[in-house]
Design a protein around this motif. Structure first.
Motif, short mmCIF file in Angstrom:
data_model
loop_
_atom_site.label_atom_id
_atom_site.label_comp_id
_atom_site.label_asym_id
_atom_site.label_seq_id
_atom_site.Cartn_x
_atom_site.Cartn_y
_atom_site.Cartn_z
N VAL A 130 34.82 40.64 37.74
CA VAL A 130 35.72 40.89 36.61
C VAL A 130 36.90 39.96 36.82
O VAL A 130 37.55 39.98 37.87
N ILE A 131 37.16 39.12 35.81
CA ILE A 131 38.09 38.01 35.98
C ILE A 131 39.13 38.02 34.85
O ILE A 131 38.81 38.39 33.73
N ASP A 167 42.33 35.03 25.30
CA ASP A 167 42.76 35.39 26.65
C ASP A 167 42.18 36.77 27.05
O ASP A 167 42.90 37.74 27.23
N PRO A 168 40.85 36.82 27.18
CA PRO A 168 40.21 38.11 27.44
C PRO A 168 40.12 38.44 28.94
O PRO A 168 40.34 37.57 29.78
N VAL A 169 39.79 39.69 29.23
CA VAL A 169 39.28 40.03 30.55
C VAL A 169 37.81 39.61 30.52
O VAL A 169 37.11 39.88 29.54
N VAL A 170 37.37 38.92 31.53
CA VAL A 170 36.00 38.39 31.52
C VAL A 170 35.13 39.17 32.50
O VAL A 170 35.49 39.34 33.67
N LEU A 171 34.00 39.64 32.00
CA LEU A 171 32.99 40.21 32.90
C LEU A 171 31.91 39.16 33.05
O LEU A 171 31.23 38.80 32.08
N TYR A 172 31.79 38.65 34.26
CA TYR A 172 30.79 37.61 34.53
C TYR A 172 29.66 38.23 35.34
O TYR A 172 29.83 38.60 36.49
N GLY A 178 37.89 42.31 40.27
CA GLY A 178 36.90 43.18 40.89
C GLY A 178 35.60 42.42 41.00
O GLY A 178 35.37 41.47 40.25
N GLU A 179 34.76 42.81 41.95
CA GLU A 179 33.50 42.10 42.10
C GLU A 179 32.51 42.94 42.89
O GLU A 179 32.86 44.01 43.38
N ILE A 209 34.81 49.28 35.77
CA ILE A 209 35.73 48.36 36.47
C ILE A 209 36.38 47.36 35.49
O ILE A 209 37.49 46.92 35.71
N THR A 210 35.65 47.05 34.41
CA THR A 210 36.25 46.17 33.40
C THR A 210 37.45 46.86 32.74
O THR A 210 38.51 46.27 32.55
N GLU A 211 37.27 48.14 32.43
CA GLU A 211 38.34 48.89 31.77
C GLU A 211 39.55 48.98 32.70
O GLU A 211 40.70 48.84 32.28
#
Lengths: 341, 99
Positions: free
Chosen positions: A141-142, A128-133, A153-154, A247-249
């Motif tokens: 960021v999902i 169940d990660p934070v996803v950076l696509y 964020g995007e 933004i991922t952090e």
């Protein structure tokens, strides 16, 4: 019970891919072909669709042959509904509609972004990660929350990969195997950091201004011998990747998750992975990333995600098997995750 | 098939340019499969191009109408590409395919 098998088609950008997978995530085959344009040029919808028209049928043959399966063994046919370029998307959609009738198999329409996430999760084991696509067409960021993949964020303009690809055109770097790969290699020789605009806006990022700035600066500084192309590649990477890590952090803090998964074509970049890993380590979390086989668009990711939906009762009637250039990640109900969490 | 334009728009617009395309599959099944695959995608500019398709006696018939020649050309050309793809898919993966 027999293992469920899906055949998946991906053709939303400059790769056409056909993959065969089983529900446990085993990839039986995953051939693809990339449309590579000459240095200095990007890929346009019409020409890209022509490329896909030429390669899609041989790829199906090769996918079935290397997976050692016959059409009878397939449970469902999955294709990318969107987002992506219209004409290239249509190629996969048409083939799937015809095969569905010939072989009497159901269709499952798949969201490209969700497919990247599911492929990344099954390949790395990230739960169940934070996803950076990050790719040539998307920067998001999902995180999963209450039945859907939510966008925290995007980019507010162009994708980070588009920024890198277009800068590669300025330097006339090769597009083979990918412009971003060649920027990454050249960046390793960079010695001087050149200050660039840093454009984080709350949870979002912006790259178009950075691109305009570096395009103008590059011509000027290179002419005056003030820096090398390698310095520019290095500076651009450090700058945009720092923005993405930031933004991922922030999203991690917001949704209280510790792990990060990077997916999408830019996710192959080892420098981005290294920077993200440092940040994750500081927060006591882990970084999950994959290599070019899974990061870059491929048919298996579509097959696997379609099969997850299919196993939970979803199919797409032929008349509704459309494609669409805009299809947001959070429009999809991730029904296969609901009963687990 | 083009979305049906409202009567009003129909009266105002001149559908001056038209062309027809007929493909004989010598098979009702093949013609119907291609029809069903291609009918899903509507014309992107229904106010500029209309497309009507029908199947009979194993033949697929397509009728295009447009307000300008360039729209007719673009629509026809894109259609032929996907028609060819659908047809080739049947040829390679239909009955008697070898793997």
């Amino acid at each position: 019970m027999k293992k469920q098998i899906a055949l998946g088609f991906e053709g939303s950008a400059n790769k056409i891919g056909v993959g065969v997978v089983t529900l446990d995530g085993t990839i039986l085959s995953n051939p693809r072909h990339t449309y590579i344009t000459p240095p200095g040029q990007g890929f346009l919808p019409r020409e890209t669709a022509q490329h896909h028209l030429q390669y899609v049928l041989p790829l199906i043959k090769s996918a079935l042959e290397s997976a050692k399966i016959t059409p009878h063994e397939i449970d469902c046919l999955c294709y990318t509904k969107g987002p992506g370029m219209g004409a290239p998307l249509q190629v996969a959609a048409i083939v799937v509609r015809v095969l569905s009738q010939l072989w009497k198999k159901p269709i499952v329409a798949v969201n490209h972004c969700v497919a990247h996430i599911e492929m990344g999760r099954i390949v790395t084991g990230a739960d169940d990660p934070v996803v950076l696509y990050v790719s040539g067409g998307n920067t998001q960021v999902i995180a999963y929350s209450e039945g859907r993949y939510r966008i925290f964020g995007e980019t507010i303009d162009i994708a980070v990969g588009n920024c890198l690809d277009r800068f590669a055109r300025v330097l006339e770097l090769s597009n083979d195997p990918a412009p971003g790969y060649n920027i990454e290699q050249l960046a390793k020789k960079g010695e001087q950091f050149i200050d660039l605009p840093y454009a984080v806006k709350g949870m979002d990022v912006s790259f178009s201004g950075i691109l305009s700035y570096i395009e103008a600066t590059a011509v000027e500084k290179l002419k005056n011998n003030e820096c090398t192309p390698a310095d520019l590649c290095y500076s651009l990477q450090e700058n945009v990747f720092a923005m993405l890590v930031e933004i991922t952090e922030r999203a991690m803090a917001h949704c209280d998750k510790r792990d990060v998964l990077i997916v999408g074509g830019v996710g192959c970049n080892e420098r981005l992975q290294e920077m993200m890993k440092t940040m994750c380590a500081e927060r006591g979390g882990r970084l999950f990333a994959t290599d070019d086989r899974y990061c870059i668009d491929n048919g298996a990711m579509i097959a696997y995600t379609g099969l997850l939906a299919f196993a939970h009762g979803t199919t797409t009637p032929l008349e509704e098997s459309t494609f669409t250039q805009r299809f947001r990640t959070d429009e999809v109900e991730a029904i296969w995750r609901v009963d687990k969490n | 098939m083009a979305a049906v334009a409202s009567d009003k728009a129909d009266e105002q617009t001149q559908w001056e340019f038209s062309c027809d395309l007929e493909v004989d599959y010598e098979s009702e099944e093949s013609a119907s499969i291609v029809y069903a695959a291609l009918a899903v995608d509507k014309e992107l500019q229904p106010d500029k191009v209309k497309r009507q398709m029908s199947v009979s006696n194993g033949k697929l018939s397509v009728h295009f109408e447009a307000v300008e020649a360039r729209f007719l050309r673009a629509s026809y050309s894109a259609f032929v590409d996907v028609l060819t793809l659908a047809t080739k898919t049947i040829e390679e993966f239909g009955k008697g395919m070898e793997l």
